[in-house]
Design a protein around this motif. Sequence first.
Motif, short mmCIF file in Angstrom:
data_model
loop_
_atom_site.label_atom_id
_atom_site.label_comp_id
_atom_site.label_asym_id
_atom_site.label_seq_id
_atom_site.Cartn_x
_atom_site.Cartn_y
_atom_site.Cartn_z
N MET A 1 0.85 -1.18 0.00
CA MET A 1 0.00 0.00 0.00
C MET A 1 0.89 1.23 0.00
O MET A 1 1.77 1.37 0.83
N SER A 2 0.73 2.11 -0.96
CA SER A 2 1.57 3.29 -1.02
C SER A 2 1.00 4.38 -0.12
O SER A 2 -0.20 4.47 0.09
N LEU A 3 1.90 5.20 0.38
CA LEU A 3 1.49 6.30 1.25
C LEU A 3 1.20 7.52 0.40
O LEU A 3 1.91 7.83 -0.55
N ASP A 4 0.16 8.22 0.75
CA ASP A 4 -0.21 9.44 0.03
C ASP A 4 0.11 10.62 0.94
O ASP A 4 -0.48 10.78 2.00
N ARG A 37 12.07 9.89 4.79
CA ARG A 37 13.25 10.19 5.60
C ARG A 37 13.68 8.96 6.35
O ARG A 37 12.95 7.98 6.46
N HIS A 38 14.88 9.03 6.90
CA HIS A 38 15.43 8.00 7.79
C HIS A 38 15.72 8.68 9.11
O HIS A 38 16.60 9.53 9.18
N LEU A 39 14.97 8.32 10.15
CA LEU A 39 15.10 8.99 11.44
C LEU A 39 15.49 8.01 12.53
O LEU A 39 15.14 6.83 12.48
N ALA A 64 2.33 -2.38 11.27
CA ALA A 64 1.24 -2.00 10.36
C ALA A 64 1.74 -1.77 8.93
O ALA A 64 0.94 -1.73 8.00
N GLY A 65 3.06 -1.61 8.75
CA GLY A 65 3.61 -1.38 7.42
C GLY A 65 3.78 0.09 7.05
O GLY A 65 4.04 0.41 5.91
N ASN A 82 9.97 5.46 3.87
CA ASN A 82 9.77 5.00 2.50
C ASN A 82 9.67 3.48 2.53
O ASN A 82 10.67 2.79 2.68
N VAL A 83 8.47 2.95 2.39
CA VAL A 83 8.28 1.50 2.46
C VAL A 83 8.22 0.86 1.08
O VAL A 83 7.90 -0.33 0.96
#
Length: 113
Positions: A1-4, A37-39, A64-65, A82-83
């Motif tokens: 599932m892509s994030l919007d 980002r990478h946090l 949850a992904g 960024n999944v």
Amino acid sequence: MSLDANIDIGSRLRRYGLRPTRQRVALGDLLFAKGDRHLTVEELAGVPVSLATVYNTLHQFTEAGLIRVLAMEGARTYFDTNVSDHHHFFVEDDNEVLDIPVSNIQIDNLPEP
């Protein structure tokens, strides 16, 4: 599932099956406000919740992904917003993680099996 990126964090959490509690929304706003980002946990310390709540919420987001956990050898643990399918490059001197799209990877000159 892509994030919007245009979906508010409460709607995004519901879409992934999570109830948008005050703590989840606060952490989600910090994680997703500036795109992919990478946090580290240290960078998320500005959220007005306990450190235990930060860890628990990050674990829930991972399950949850919504995010991925990146454990770099000899470095901190990073949480990747960024999944999508991609690789990473770690710049040790800067403690920075860079995304490398799958389409940018090429493997050649392998020995015969």
